[in-house]
Design a protein around this motif. Structure first.
Motif, PDB file in Angstrom:
ATOM      1  N   THR A  37      31.594  27.054 -52.450  1.00 18.04           N
ATOM      2  CA  THR A  37      30.675  28.117 -52.012  1.00 18.04           C
ATOM      3  C   THR A  37      29.231  27.717 -52.294  1.00 18.04           C
ATOM      4  O   THR A  37      28.335  27.983 -51.482  1.00 18.04           O
ATOM      5  CB  THR A  37      30.982  29.464 -52.697  1.00 18.04           C
ATOM      6  N   LEU A  77      28.139  25.332 -49.690  1.00 19.61           N
ATOM      7  CA  LEU A  77      27.904  26.005 -48.416  1.00 19.61           C
ATOM      8  C   LEU A  77      26.541  26.696 -48.399  1.00 19.61           C
ATOM      9  O   LEU A  77      25.825  26.673 -47.381  1.00 19.61           O
ATOM     10  CB  LEU A  77      29.008  27.025 -48.130  1.00 19.61           C
ATOM     11  N   SER A 108      24.012  24.135 -47.834  1.00 23.77           N
ATOM     12  CA  SER A 108      23.932  23.733 -46.428  1.00 23.77           C
ATOM     13  C   SER A 108      23.075  24.713 -45.628  1.00 23.77           C
ATOM     14  O   SER A 108      22.346  24.314 -44.716  1.00 23.77           O
ATOM     15  CB  SER A 108      25.337  23.623 -45.820  1.00 23.77           C
ATOM     16  N   ARG A 109      23.166  25.994 -45.973  1.00 27.40           N
ATOM     17  CA  ARG A 109      22.339  26.995 -45.300  1.00 27.40           C
ATOM     18  C   ARG A 109      20.862  26.805 -45.632  1.00 27.40           C
ATOM     19  O   ARG A 109      19.988  27.164 -44.847  1.00 27.40           O
ATOM     20  CB  ARG A 109      22.793  28.402 -45.706  1.00 27.40           C
ATOM     21  N   VAL A 115      31.602  18.994 -48.524  1.00 24.01           N
ATOM     22  CA  VAL A 115      30.917  20.023 -47.738  1.00 24.01           C
ATOM     23  C   VAL A 115      29.685  19.446 -47.047  1.00 24.01           C
ATOM     24  O   VAL A 115      29.367  19.800 -45.905  1.00 24.01           O
ATOM     25  CB  VAL A 115      30.527  21.223 -48.635  1.00 24.01           C
ATOM     26  N   THR A 171      30.875  17.945 -43.884  1.00 23.91           N
ATOM     27  CA  THR A 171      31.759  18.709 -42.991  1.00 23.91           C
ATOM     28  C   THR A 171      31.267  20.110 -42.666  1.00 23.91           C
ATOM     29  O   THR A 171      31.842  20.767 -41.794  1.00 23.91           O
ATOM     30  CB  THR A 171      33.172  18.828 -43.609  1.00 23.91           C
ATOM     31  N   ALA A 172      30.233  20.600 -43.325  1.00 23.96           N
ATOM     32  CA  ALA A 172      29.808  21.996 -43.141  1.00 23.96           C
ATOM     33  C   ALA A 172      29.453  22.308 -41.695  1.00 23.96           C
ATOM     34  O   ALA A 172      29.658  23.428 -41.228  1.00 23.96           O
ATOM     35  CB  ALA A 172      28.624  22.312 -44.052  1.00 23.96           C
ATOM     36  N   HIS A 173      28.919  21.322 -40.971  1.00 25.76           N
ATOM     37  CA  HIS A 173      28.490  21.576 -39.597  1.00 25.76           C
ATOM     38  C   HIS A 173      29.655  21.836 -38.646  1.00 25.76           C
ATOM     39  O   HIS A 173      29.457  22.301 -37.524  1.00 25.76           O
ATOM     40  CB  HIS A 173      27.660  20.386 -39.072  1.00 25.76           C
ATOM     41  N   LEU A 226      31.948  24.061 -39.240  1.00 26.67           N
ATOM     42  CA  LEU A 226      32.343  25.460 -39.380  1.00 26.67           C
ATOM     43  C   LEU A 226      31.612  26.325 -38.362  1.00 26.67           C
ATOM     44  O   LEU A 226      30.401  26.190 -38.157  1.00 26.67           O
ATOM     45  CB  LEU A 226      32.026  25.963 -40.793  1.00 26.67           C
ATOM     46  N   ARG A 263      29.368  29.508 -41.238  1.00 30.15           N
ATOM     47  CA  ARG A 263      29.353  29.114 -42.638  1.00 30.15           C
ATOM     48  C   ARG A 263      29.250  30.323 -43.557  1.00 30.15           C
ATOM     49  O   ARG A 263      29.830  30.339 -44.633  1.00 30.15           O
ATOM     50  CB  ARG A 263      28.184  28.151 -42.899  1.00 30.15           C
ATOM     51  N   THR A 295      32.710  32.002 -43.843  1.00 27.25           N
ATOM     52  CA  THR A 295      33.546  31.146 -44.691  1.00 27.25           C
ATOM     53  C   THR A 295      33.138  31.274 -46.145  1.00 27.25           C
ATOM     54  O   THR A 295      33.985  31.355 -47.045  1.00 27.25           O
ATOM     55  CB  THR A 295      33.435  29.676 -44.248  1.00 27.25           C
ATOM     56  N   LEU A 296      31.827  31.316 -46.376  1.00 22.91           N
ATOM     57  CA  LEU A 296      31.314  31.479 -47.735  1.00 22.91           C
ATOM     58  C   LEU A 296      31.826  32.759 -48.375  1.00 22.91           C
ATOM     59  O   LEU A 296      32.275  32.759 -49.534  1.00 22.91           O
ATOM     60  CB  LEU A 296      29.776  31.485 -47.684  1.00 22.91           C
TER      61      LEU A 296
END
Length: 219
Positions: A29, A32, A35-36, A87, A90-92, A94, A97, A100-101
């Motif tokens: 989490t 993620l 990533s945001r 993550v 691979t986050a892109h 999803l 995001r 999922t978070l």
């Protein structure tokens, strides 16, 4: 499963197993959220680590555990770094995001609260301390993550059952312990209550009444 494996499972503390699981999921989490925020890989690992060990660190410091769980077992940090790297790459993939978070965070909460409960019970503390440490373990890592990343903390976000879920799960563990001698069923009840309430919030919009300001009365 052979006898040696069964022996290892029997000897592995429940609290440690829960800590490993909650650390992994909370690390995901945190990554993620990183990533945001479009952070670099080091930023991913930092936010993942802050999220994953924040609550457990505060718990151990308050309980006087020496050393703190991840200091005594640095493999926790290796696990966090691994999750952050996964993550990062691979986050892109999803679709959402944030969604999922939220669900990963719900799963992490449902593991971290019983982790805090287990550690505190094993140290012989009373019900009030067990309740507080269950909530602390489950919520403070996510709180630190959101504050550092300048997001509204899920712990206090209006319309979200979060802190209440952690508290209800810890209460369920304390009450069930009065009727069940074994710890594992109590922890499963704790996890079930915590996740069910949080999932109800995400799926059905469950919420508690909130305070609404009213104008003062004039005599």
């Amino acid at each position: 499963m052979n006898a040696e494996a069964l022996s290892w499972v029997a000897a592995f503390p429940i609290g440690a197993a829960l800590d490993y699981t909650s650390v992994l999921i909370f690390a995901l989490t945190g990554a993620l959220v990183a990533s945001r925020q479009q952070l670099d890989l080091v930023g991913f690992i930092f936010i993942a680590a802050l999220t994953a060990v924040g609550g457990g660190t505060l718990r151990d410091l308050l309980l006087g555990r020496d050393p703190v769980f991840w200091v005594g077992q640095p493999q926790y940090i290796v696990l966090i770094a691994f999750a952050a790297v996964i993550v990062f790459f691979t986050a892109h993939f999803l679709e959402s995001r944030y969604r999922t978070l939220l669900w990963l965070d719900a799963a992490a909460l449902a593991v971290a609260v019983p982790a805090g409960v287990a550690v505190t019970m094993n140290l012989g503390h009373g019900p009030i301390t067990v309740l507080i440490m269950g909530v602390v373990t489950g919520t403070f890592g996510g709180l630190m993550r959101d504050v550092v990343c300048n997001e509204v903390p899920l712990v206090i976000k209006q319309g979200e059952l979060y802190l209440s879920c952690a508290f209800a799960g810890a209460v369920a563990a304390v009450i069930s312990k009065q009727f069940i001698d074994q710890m594992l069923p109590c922890l499963l009840i704790c996890a079930g209550v915590t996740f069910a309430l949080r999932a109800g919030t995400l799926r059905f919009g469950w919420a508690l009444p909130v305070y609404k300001a009213r104008p003062p009365r004039h005599k």
